[in-house]
Design a protein around this motif. Structure first.
Motif, PDB file in Angstrom:
ATOM      1  N   LEU A 134      48.167  58.769  63.290  1.00  0.00           N
ATOM      2  CA  LEU A 134      46.646  58.929  63.687  1.00  0.00           C
ATOM      3  C   LEU A 134      45.632  59.748  62.585  1.00  0.00           C
ATOM      4  CD1 LEU A 134      46.880  58.479  67.463  1.00  0.00           C
ATOM      5  CD2 LEU A 134      46.501  56.759  65.825  1.00  0.00           C
ATOM      6  N   PRO A 135      46.185  60.946  62.507  1.00  0.00           N
ATOM      7  CA  PRO A 135      45.222  61.908  61.695  1.00  0.00           C
ATOM      8  C   PRO A 135      45.299  61.567  60.052  1.00  0.00           C
ATOM      9  CG  PRO A 135      46.909  63.141  62.801  1.00  0.00           C
ATOM     10  CD  PRO A 135      47.427  61.824  62.849  1.00  0.00           C
ATOM     11  N   CYS A 136      46.119  60.507  59.767  1.00  0.00           N
ATOM     12  CA  CYS A 136      46.310  60.032  58.451  1.00  0.00           C
ATOM     13  C   CYS A 136      45.173  59.536  57.592  1.00  0.00           C
ATOM     14  CB  CYS A 136      47.770  59.416  57.978  1.00  0.00           C
ATOM     15  SG  CYS A 136      49.171  60.159  58.341  1.00  0.00           S
ATOM     16  N   GLU A 137      44.802  59.792  56.389  1.00  0.00           N
ATOM     17  CA  GLU A 137      43.911  58.974  55.660  1.00  0.00           C
ATOM     18  C   GLU A 137      44.448  57.666  55.262  1.00  0.00           C
ATOM     19  OE1 GLU A 137      41.643  60.359  51.381  1.00  0.00           O
ATOM     20  OE2 GLU A 137      43.805  60.236  51.261  1.00  0.00           O
ATOM     21  N   VAL A 138      43.768  56.622  55.352  1.00  0.00           N
ATOM     22  CA  VAL A 138      44.018  55.151  55.328  1.00  0.00           C
ATOM     23  C   VAL A 138      43.777  54.856  53.915  1.00  0.00           C
ATOM     24  CG1 VAL A 138      43.977  52.871  55.964  1.00  0.00           C
ATOM     25  CG2 VAL A 138      44.307  54.953  57.753  1.00  0.00           C
ATOM     26  N   ASN A 139      44.546  54.432  52.839  1.00  0.00           N
ATOM     27  CA  ASN A 139      44.127  54.023  51.526  1.00  0.00           C
ATOM     28  C   ASN A 139      44.375  52.383  51.534  1.00  0.00           C
ATOM     29  OD1 ASN A 139      45.654  57.047  50.859  1.00  0.00           O
ATOM     30  ND2 ASN A 139      43.323  56.442  50.355  1.00  0.00           N
ATOM     31  N   VAL A 140      43.581  51.742  50.712  1.00  0.00           N
ATOM     32  CA  VAL A 140      43.719  50.378  50.234  1.00  0.00           C
ATOM     33  C   VAL A 140      43.868  50.112  48.866  1.00  0.00           C
ATOM     34  CG1 VAL A 140      42.747  48.075  50.682  1.00  0.00           C
ATOM     35  CG2 VAL A 140      42.299  49.990  52.396  1.00  0.00           C
ATOM     36  N   SER A 141      44.798  49.490  48.399  1.00  0.00           N
ATOM     37  CA  SER A 141      44.987  48.814  47.116  1.00  0.00           C
ATOM     38  C   SER A 141      45.004  47.614  46.918  1.00  0.00           C
ATOM     39  CB  SER A 141      45.960  49.616  46.437  1.00  0.00           C
ATOM     40  OG  SER A 141      47.296  49.222  46.653  1.00  0.00           O
ATOM     41  N   ILE A 142      44.526  46.896  45.909  1.00  0.00           N
ATOM     42  CA  ILE A 142      44.740  45.516  45.627  1.00  0.00           C
ATOM     43  C   ILE A 142      45.175  45.374  44.243  1.00  0.00           C
ATOM     44  CG2 ILE A 142      43.473  43.204  45.539  1.00  0.00           C
ATOM     45  CD1 ILE A 142      41.310  44.446  47.286  1.00  0.00           C
ATOM     46  N   ALA A 143      46.288  44.819  43.944  1.00  0.00           N
ATOM     47  CA  ALA A 143      46.869  44.700  42.580  1.00  0.00           C
ATOM     48  C   ALA A 143      46.995  43.008  42.432  1.00  0.00           C
ATOM     49  CB  ALA A 143      48.292  45.389  42.319  1.00  0.00           C
ATOM     50  N   VAL A 144      46.812  42.779  41.239  1.00  0.00           N
ATOM     51  CA  VAL A 144      47.167  41.258  41.166  1.00  0.00           C
ATOM     52  C   VAL A 144      47.973  41.144  39.596  1.00  0.00           C
ATOM     53  CG1 VAL A 144      45.004  40.591  41.663  1.00  0.00           C
ATOM     54  CG2 VAL A 144      45.122  40.978  39.363  1.00  0.00           C
ATOM     55  N   TRP A 145      48.998  40.401  39.541  1.00  0.00           N
ATOM     56  CA  TRP A 145      49.943  40.131  38.298  1.00  0.00           C
ATOM     57  C   TRP A 145      50.216  38.493  38.333  1.00  0.00           C
ATOM     58  CZ3 TRP A 145      51.558  42.645  42.550  1.00  0.00           C
ATOM     59  CH2 TRP A 145      52.830  42.173  43.219  1.00  0.00           C
ATOM     60  N   PRO A 146      50.826  38.096  37.164  1.00  0.00           N
ATOM     61  CA  PRO A 146      50.983  36.792  37.140  1.00  0.00           C
ATOM     62  C   PRO A 146      52.396  36.636  37.613  1.00  0.00           C
ATOM     63  CG  PRO A 146      50.362  37.633  35.009  1.00  0.00           C
ATOM     64  CD  PRO A 146      50.700  38.736  35.777  1.00  0.00           C
ATOM     65  N   TRP A 147      52.691  35.589  38.690  1.00  0.00           N
ATOM     66  CA  TRP A 147      54.090  35.460  39.227  1.00  0.00           C
ATOM     67  C   TRP A 147      54.386  34.017  39.326  1.00  0.00           C
ATOM     68  CZ3 TRP A 147      55.618  38.376  44.540  1.00  0.00           C
ATOM     69  CH2 TRP A 147      56.947  38.735  44.568  1.00  0.00           C
ATOM     70  N   GLY A 148      55.677  33.870  38.749  1.00  0.00           N
ATOM     71  CA  GLY A 148      56.030  32.632  38.545  1.00  0.00           C
ATOM     72  C   GLY A 148      56.591  31.855  39.670  1.00  0.00           C
ATOM     73  N   ALA A 149      57.829  31.089  39.451  1.00  0.00           N
ATOM     74  CA  ALA A 149      58.551  30.405  40.592  1.00  0.00           C
ATOM     75  C   ALA A 149      59.424  31.396  41.286  1.00  0.00           C
ATOM     76  CB  ALA A 149      59.372  29.513  39.927  1.00  0.00           C
ATOM     77  N   TYR A 150      59.079  31.799  42.536  1.00  0.00           N
ATOM     78  CA  TYR A 150      59.572  33.012  43.344  1.00  0.00           C
ATOM     79  C   TYR A 150      61.259  32.551  43.725  1.00  0.00           C
ATOM     80  CZ  TYR A 150      59.809  36.052  47.154  1.00  0.00           C
ATOM     81  OH  TYR A 150      60.104  37.125  48.265  1.00  0.00           O
ATOM     82  N   LEU A 151      61.431  31.401  43.813  1.00  0.00           N
ATOM     83  CA  LEU A 151      63.097  30.939  44.164  1.00  0.00           C
ATOM     84  C   LEU A 151      63.618  30.394  42.773  1.00  0.00           C
ATOM     85  CD1 LEU A 151      62.847  30.276  48.020  1.00  0.00           C
ATOM     86  CD2 LEU A 151      63.806  32.245  46.821  1.00  0.00           C
ATOM     87  N   GLY A 152      62.836  30.473  41.758  1.00  0.00           N
ATOM     88  CA  GLY A 152      63.296  29.750  40.377  1.00  0.00           C
ATOM     89  C   GLY A 152      62.789  28.252  40.400  1.00  0.00           C
ATOM     90  N   GLU A 153      62.602  28.126  39.084  1.00  0.00           N
ATOM     91  CA  GLU A 153      61.990  26.591  38.711  1.00  0.00           C
ATOM     92  C   GLU A 153      62.858  25.571  39.439  1.00  0.00           C
ATOM     93  OE1 GLU A 153      59.195  25.286  37.634  1.00  0.00           O
ATOM     94  OE2 GLU A 153      58.254  27.387  37.242  1.00  0.00           O
ATOM     95  N   ASP A 154      63.945  25.866  39.248  1.00  0.00           N
ATOM     96  CA  ASP A 154      65.041  24.574  39.620  1.00  0.00           C
ATOM     97  C   ASP A 154      64.935  24.317  41.238  1.00  0.00           C
ATOM     98  OD1 ASP A 154      65.800  24.051  37.332  1.00  0.00           O
ATOM     99  OD2 ASP A 154      67.987  24.927  37.763  1.00  0.00           O
ATOM    100  N   GLY A 155      64.542  25.465  42.040  1.00  0.00           N
ATOM    101  CA  GLY A 155      64.251  25.414  43.174  1.00  0.00           C
ATOM    102  C   GLY A 155      63.355  24.212  43.738  1.00  0.00           C
ATOM    103  N   PHE A 156      62.319  24.065  42.988  1.00  0.00           N
ATOM    104  CA  PHE A 156      61.169  23.069  43.347  1.00  0.00           C
ATOM    105  C   PHE A 156      62.149  21.740  43.542  1.00  0.00           C
ATOM    106  CE2 PHE A 156      58.067  26.262  41.485  1.00  0.00           C
ATOM    107  CZ  PHE A 156      57.885  26.850  42.816  1.00  0.00           C
ATOM    108  N   THR A 157      62.741  21.481  42.174  1.00  0.00           N
ATOM    109  CA  THR A 157      63.094  20.124  42.305  1.00  0.00           C
ATOM    110  C   THR A 157      64.643  19.777  42.669  1.00  0.00           C
ATOM    111  OG1 THR A 157      63.971  21.017  40.027  1.00  0.00           O
ATOM    112  CG2 THR A 157      61.762  19.546  40.153  1.00  0.00           C
ATOM    113  N   LYS A 158      65.379  20.842  42.825  1.00  0.00           N
ATOM    114  CA  LYS A 158      66.836  20.723  43.213  1.00  0.00           C
ATOM    115  C   LYS A 158      67.080  21.103  44.863  1.00  0.00           C
ATOM    116  CE  LYS A 158      69.012  20.386  38.600  1.00  0.00           C
ATOM    117  NZ  LYS A 158      68.934  21.522  37.761  1.00  0.00           N
ATOM    118  N   GLY A 159      66.198  22.034  45.056  1.00  0.00           N
ATOM    119  CA  GLY A 159      66.411  22.782  46.406  1.00  0.00           C
ATOM    120  C   GLY A 159      67.268  23.989  46.243  1.00  0.00           C
TER     121      GLY A 159
END
Ligand code: PPE
Length: 307
Positions: free
Chosen positions: A113-138
């Motif tokens: 409860l006494p802690c300072e609360v900080n907020v950050s927002i980061a952005v970056w390019p991120w491609g296929a999370y489970l691999g490109e093949d995942g989209f078409t083959k499962g």
């Protein structure tokens, strides 16, 4: 997955250079895992970059913080604007967005409860999370030996940083065993979700997904899928699912901001349906990808343009 560096990161109201976005080793959240975060994506549209369901993600961030008794020192409107600004200033057309609320430096011990609360927002390019093949083959899934946490141990409804120890354990177990991703069961034995995605099954043309009460995060992609499916005329029910329901489903797929929509090829070495992505999964995947790019009129409200 390695992070691709961009120019600026938003920290507590100012844009700082990527390499200067640092914290002290005595940052409270680093020790006890109490923080909340979001995963959002911006997509390239004909009207420039648009953040998909930004307001809904920021609302969930505030709900997560409320559950964990963290008081975010910014308004939702301020964080919505800050998110758009961070995407715009980095000149990215499409990217992943990671807002993080953490307890900062200055206090130690288990009373946050006494802690300072900080907020950050980061952005970056991120491609296929489970691999490109995942989209078409499962992807090939394994039911984890790790259970999703009980809601009275750690509330799964909050997207809290520390809860992801559970997801990391399940992910490593699945990867070491040669699978792409894990499915977690609730303490009661019902299908909950994956390490960072919600799950759907299709049976006789009807679609089913587990409820929040089975320990699943209330996914924003899940909610988009529900709307898209119902608008396509499918019956969709949020209900408890057993692991054997997965084995005998006609189709199965997963949904998440990072992962997007990915068909499931097998669960515990039982091939789902024909082993090819099913018609319903493919249709929903196709509409989802057109929607996020701003190509579907009826879902334009889900896009929040950066400029
Ligand atoms: N369940 C969990 C546990 C989860 O982390 C996510 C998002 C979802 C379901 C899907 O929610 P939504 O994104 O609102 O549809 N996982 C985020 C973090 C992934 C990560 O590797 O970190 C995400 O997809 O951004």
């Amino acid at each position: 997955m390695p992070i691709t560096k961009v120019e600026k990161i938003w920290m507590d109201g100012t844009l700082v250079d990527w390499d200067d976005a640092k914290v002290h080793v005595l940052t409270h959240s680093l020790h006890y895992g109490l923080g909340v975060f979001e995963g959002i994506r911006a997509y390239s549209t004909s009207r420039g970059p648009a953040v998909f369901r930004l307001t809904d993600h920021i609302r969930r961030l505030f709900n997560s913080a409320k559950i964990l008794m963290i008081d975010i020192p910014f308004s939702p409107e301020a964080l919505i604007e800050a998110t758009k600004e961070t995407v715009a200033v980095n000149g990215l057309d499409a990217c992943y967005i990671r807002p993080l609320v953490y307890l900062g430096y200055g206090e130690m011990g288990l009373n946050p409860l006494p802690c300072e609360v900080n907020v950050s927002i980061a952005v970056w390019p991120w491609g296929a999370y489970l691999g490109e093949d995942g989209f078409t083959k499962g992807v090939n899934m394994k039911i984890s030996s790790w259970r999703r946490h009980d809601p009275n141990t750690i509330p799964p409804a909050a997207k809290g940083t520390g809860m992801y120890i559970n997801s990391c354990l399940a992910k490593v177990e699945a990867l070491k065993a040669g699978y792409d991703e894990a499915i977690l069961l609730s303490p009661q034995g019902y299908v909950s979700e994956c390490t960072g995605e919600n799950i759907f099954i299709v049976r006789d043309g009807r679609i089913f997904t587990p409820p929040v009460a089975a320990g699943a995060l209330e996914g924003i992609t899940q909610s988009s899928v529900m709307t898209i499916a119902r608008d396509l005329g499918y019956e969709l029910e949020t209900t408890n699912i057993l692991r054997s329901d997965l084995y005998t489903a006609d189709e199965a797929f997963l949904s998440g901001t990072a992962a997007e929509i990915v068909p499931i090829r097998s669960v515990d070495d039982r091939v789902i349906g024909t082993g090819e992505p099913g018609t319903v999964s493919k249709k929903i995947q196709e509409i989802y990808f057109s929607t996020v790019k701003g190509e579907v009129d009826r879902y334009q409200d889900w896009l929040e343009h950066v400029r």
